[in-house]
Design a protein around this motif. Structure first.
Motif, PDB file in Angstrom:
ATOM      1  N   SER A  33      43.587  30.076  27.219  1.00 33.23           N
ATOM      2  CA  SER A  33      43.741  29.393  25.937  1.00 33.23           C
ATOM      3  C   SER A  33      42.796  28.204  25.865  1.00 33.23           C
ATOM      4  O   SER A  33      42.408  27.632  26.888  1.00 33.23           O
ATOM      5  CB  SER A  33      45.174  28.921  25.735  1.00 33.23           C
ATOM      6  OG  SER A  33      45.514  27.901  26.656  1.00 33.23           O
ATOM      7  N   LEU A  34      42.425  27.868  24.645  1.00 32.96           N
ATOM      8  CA  LEU A  34      41.691  26.652  24.325  1.00 32.96           C
ATOM      9  C   LEU A  34      42.504  25.936  23.259  1.00 32.96           C
ATOM     10  O   LEU A  34      42.924  26.568  22.274  1.00 32.96           O
ATOM     11  CB  LEU A  34      40.287  26.970  23.806  1.00 32.96           C
ATOM     12  CG  LEU A  34      39.323  27.588  24.815  1.00 32.96           C
ATOM     13  CD1 LEU A  34      38.064  28.084  24.114  1.00 32.96           C
ATOM     14  CD2 LEU A  34      38.975  26.613  25.922  1.00 32.96           C
ATOM     15  N   ARG A  53      43.434  33.902  24.334  1.00 30.91           N
ATOM     16  CA  ARG A  53      42.345  34.809  24.694  1.00 30.91           C
ATOM     17  C   ARG A  53      42.261  35.997  23.748  1.00 30.91           C
ATOM     18  O   ARG A  53      41.175  36.457  23.414  1.00 30.91           O
ATOM     19  CB  ARG A  53      42.525  35.288  26.130  1.00 30.91           C
ATOM     20  CG  ARG A  53      41.358  36.099  26.649  1.00 30.91           C
ATOM     21  CD  ARG A  53      41.427  36.237  28.138  1.00 30.91           C
ATOM     22  NE  ARG A  53      42.647  36.867  28.592  1.00 30.91           N
ATOM     23  CZ  ARG A  53      42.971  37.007  29.876  1.00 30.91           C
ATOM     24  NH1 ARG A  53      42.186  36.532  30.818  1.00 30.91           N
ATOM     25  NH2 ARG A  53      44.083  37.581  30.225  1.00 30.91           N
ATOM     26  N   ALA A  54      43.415  36.501  23.311  1.00 31.30           N
ATOM     27  CA  ALA A  54      43.427  37.657  22.406  1.00 31.30           C
ATOM     28  C   ALA A  54      42.972  37.299  21.004  1.00 31.30           C
ATOM     29  O   ALA A  54      42.765  38.187  20.177  1.00 31.30           O
ATOM     30  CB  ALA A  54      44.822  38.269  22.368  1.00 31.30           C
ATOM     31  N   SER A  70      39.154  26.983  15.722  1.00 28.76           N
ATOM     32  CA  SER A  70      38.256  28.129  15.824  1.00 28.76           C
ATOM     33  C   SER A  70      37.293  27.906  16.979  1.00 28.76           C
ATOM     34  O   SER A  70      37.205  26.810  17.537  1.00 28.76           O
ATOM     35  CB  SER A  70      37.479  28.328  14.525  1.00 28.76           C
ATOM     36  OG  SER A  70      36.651  27.214  14.261  1.00 28.76           O
ATOM     37  N   THR A  71      36.592  28.961  17.338  1.00 30.28           N
ATOM     38  CA  THR A  71      35.533  28.868  18.345  1.00 30.28           C
ATOM     39  C   THR A  71      34.298  29.584  17.829  1.00 30.28           C
ATOM     40  O   THR A  71      34.377  30.381  16.887  1.00 30.28           O
ATOM     41  CB  THR A  71      35.939  29.514  19.682  1.00 30.28           C
ATOM     42  OG1 THR A  71      36.060  30.929  19.488  1.00 30.28           O
ATOM     43  CG2 THR A  71      37.240  28.960  20.208  1.00 30.28           C
ATOM     44  N   ASP A  72      33.172  29.313  18.459  1.00 28.06           N
ATOM     45  CA  ASP A  72      31.993  30.124  18.167  1.00 28.06           C
ATOM     46  C   ASP A  72      32.145  31.449  18.916  1.00 28.06           C
ATOM     47  O   ASP A  72      33.066  31.633  19.709  1.00 28.06           O
ATOM     48  CB  ASP A  72      30.715  29.391  18.553  1.00 28.06           C
ATOM     49  CG  ASP A  72      30.635  29.075  20.034  1.00 28.06           C
ATOM     50  OD1 ASP A  72      29.608  28.539  20.470  1.00 28.06           O
ATOM     51  OD2 ASP A  72      31.600  29.359  20.782  1.00 28.06           O
ATOM     52  N   TRP A  99      43.003  28.319  32.455  1.00 31.62           N
ATOM     53  CA  TRP A  99      42.600  29.587  33.032  1.00 31.62           C
ATOM     54  C   TRP A  99      43.312  29.738  34.370  1.00 31.62           C
ATOM     55  O   TRP A  99      43.323  28.828  35.178  1.00 31.62           O
ATOM     56  CB  TRP A  99      41.084  29.681  33.176  1.00 31.62           C
ATOM     57  CG  TRP A  99      40.472  28.760  34.187  1.00 31.62           C
ATOM     58  CD1 TRP A  99      40.053  29.086  35.447  1.00 31.62           C
ATOM     59  CD2 TRP A  99      40.229  27.353  34.039  1.00 31.62           C
ATOM     60  NE1 TRP A  99      39.550  27.978  36.086  1.00 31.62           N
ATOM     61  CE2 TRP A  99      39.646  26.902  35.244  1.00 31.62           C
ATOM     62  CE3 TRP A  99      40.439  26.431  33.007  1.00 31.62           C
ATOM     63  CZ2 TRP A  99      39.273  25.578  35.429  1.00 31.62           C
ATOM     64  CZ3 TRP A  99      40.067  25.115  33.194  1.00 31.62           C
ATOM     65  CH2 TRP A  99      39.491  24.699  34.392  1.00 31.62           C
ATOM     66  N   GLY A 100      43.932  30.861  34.585  1.00 30.63           N
ATOM     67  CA  GLY A 100      44.766  31.032  35.766  1.00 30.63           C
ATOM     68  C   GLY A 100      45.814  29.932  35.807  1.00 30.63           C
ATOM     69  O   GLY A 100      46.549  29.719  34.836  1.00 30.63           O
TER      70      GLY A 100
END
Length: 115
Positions: A33-34, A53-54, A70-72, A99-100
């Motif tokens: 996740s971000l 991630r999805a 949002s992300t690029d 992450w992990g």
């Protein structure tokens, strides 16, 4: 190592808009996740919005309909578009990556909304 660097904060009048950016450096990591968090003076840090991630997104109820995460395409930059800002949105905004079992934080960027 993962480095997160936020930018785009500032002073804005109520009803205005800001766009926060977070540059995400990574070493071939796939993030779970971000997210964007914020912390107002005297308050605990709280989750504002996440993108998983999805591709799904989650928002705190206080920002739904006003903020968009949002992300690029390469997921090297995380954004937070903030519209119709309110004085209660005043806080330091932090970028977060997971992450992990690992977590990384940016240094934060100040957002101040005047009434």
């Amino acid at each position: 190592q993962v480095q997160l660097v936020e930018s785009g904060g500032g002073l804005v009048q109520a009803g205005g808009s800001l766009r926060l950016s977070c540059a995400v450096s990574r070493d071939r990591l796939i993030f779970n996740s971000l997210s964007w968090y914020r912390q107002a003076p005297g308050k605990q840090r709280e989750l504002v919005a996440s993108i998983i991630r999805a591709g799904g997104t989650n928002y705190d109820d206080s920002v739904k309909g006003r903020f968009a995460i949002s992300t690029d395409n390469a997921k090297t930059t995380l954004y937070l578009q903030m519209n119709n800002l309110k004085p209660d949105d005043t806080a330091v905004y932090y970028c977060n990556a997971r992450w992990g079992w690992n977590v990384a934080w940016g240094q934060g960027t100040q957002v101040t909304v005047s009434s």
